[in-house]
Design a protein around this motif. Structure first.
Motif: not given
Length: 296
Positions: A113, A137, A139, A236-238, A264, A266, A286, A290, A293-294
């Motif tokens: 990640h 993922s 972030t 997948p990105t936050l 997503k 925040k 957070a 994330h 979830a991935n």
């Protein structure tokens, strides 16, 4: 402190958490050592069940220094960028992304990640573009896309960041570091003076190398607009961003989320361009949520 040869240079890093847990690579920003990731945040992420790896970028902290390598001046770089020309720089953000990928290789990690803050978020964007096969993922934290139409930093924030201290005396360096931290920090979560002085002093004693940030800045300016690259990101990105960030305004985070398919967003009121203790649990929840979830 562990060190590794990654992408042909020496990178210093730290780990926390079980080696059997999913790896999470933390990439710090402009002129910042790995210690700018608060220990409390690293510990919280480890407690969420991650093998947390943070490292000094090239040219900062205890990692490889590019001594004597000249970077073009900021005025020249800005002018060339406005003309659509790429200034020649000592190294690029893509090179720095390859450092992180090389570190994972050296540690025998196939996938991780990826979490990047500020310039580290820009590096992370290149990481997921160039090394998507290594990414579970992404972030990004108070980062941006390089879109020239976005609002700039507040003048006082940019001035604080690029102004060099008056001398190399430790007291002067600490006061300067505290001034920068207060100027770009969170208006809603001001750091306690004693904690700020303690952390800044430890940072100065660990490593002071003003030439590195000059080359970091040249890499940022030369990188330009990343939106064309980001539209093809499939990781997948936050996106996390403070609504009161004086250095990278919140529009940078919104633009990042809008540029990466499915990202997503925040945002947090009162949060500036730092990682205050009061937000550690919220940010860790957070980031970890994330990532879980991935999980791949």
């Amino acid at each position: 402190m562990p060190k590794a040869i990654a992408n042909g240079i020496e990178i210093h890093y730290e780990e926390q958490g079980k080696k059997s847990d999913p790896p999470m690579l933390l990439i710090m920003g402009f002129g910042a050592q790995l210690t700018l990731w608060p220990d409390e945040l690293v510990e919280a992420l480890a407690n969420h069940g991650f093998r947390v790896i943070r490292y000094d970028n090239r040219d900062i902290g205890l990692s490889h220094k590019f001594d004597g390598v000249k970077a073009p001046g900021l005025v020249k770089m800005t002018l060339l960028s406005k003309l659509g020309l790429k200034p020649k720089v000592p190294y690029t953000l893509a090179d720095m992304a390859d450092d992180g990928a090389g570190l994972l290789d050296t540690l025998g990690i196939e996938k991780a990640h990826i979490v990047g803050a500020s310039m580290g978020g820009m590096i992370a964007q290149h990481f997921v573009s160039r090394h998507a096969d290594k990414c579970l993922s992404l972030t990004t934290i108070f980062s941006t896309t390089g879109n020239p139409k976005l609002p700039p930093a507040k003048p006082e924030a940019m001035k604080a960041l690029v102004t060099r201290p008056d001398s190399t005396d430790e007291k002067v360096l600490v006061e300067h570091g505290m001034m920068v931290a207060r100027t770009i920090g969170s208006p809603g979560y001001p750091t306690d003076d004693e904690r700020l002085r303690e952390r800044t002093t430890a940072s100065v004693r660990r490593g002071f190398y003003p030439e590195g940030p000059t080359r970091h800045l040249s890499a940022i300016v030369a990188d330009g607009d990343r939106r064309g690259m980001l539209k093809d990101v499939t990781v997948p990105t936050l996106v996390l961003h403070g609504e009161d960030d004086p250095l990278v305004p919140c529009e940078g985070g919104r633009d990042t989320a809008a540029s990466i398919p499915g990202a997503k967003l925040k945002t947090i009121p009162g949060w500036g361009h730092d990682l205050p203790l009061e937000l550690v649990d919220e940010l860790a929840d957070a980031i970890a949520g994330h990532a879980k979830a991935n999980a791949g």
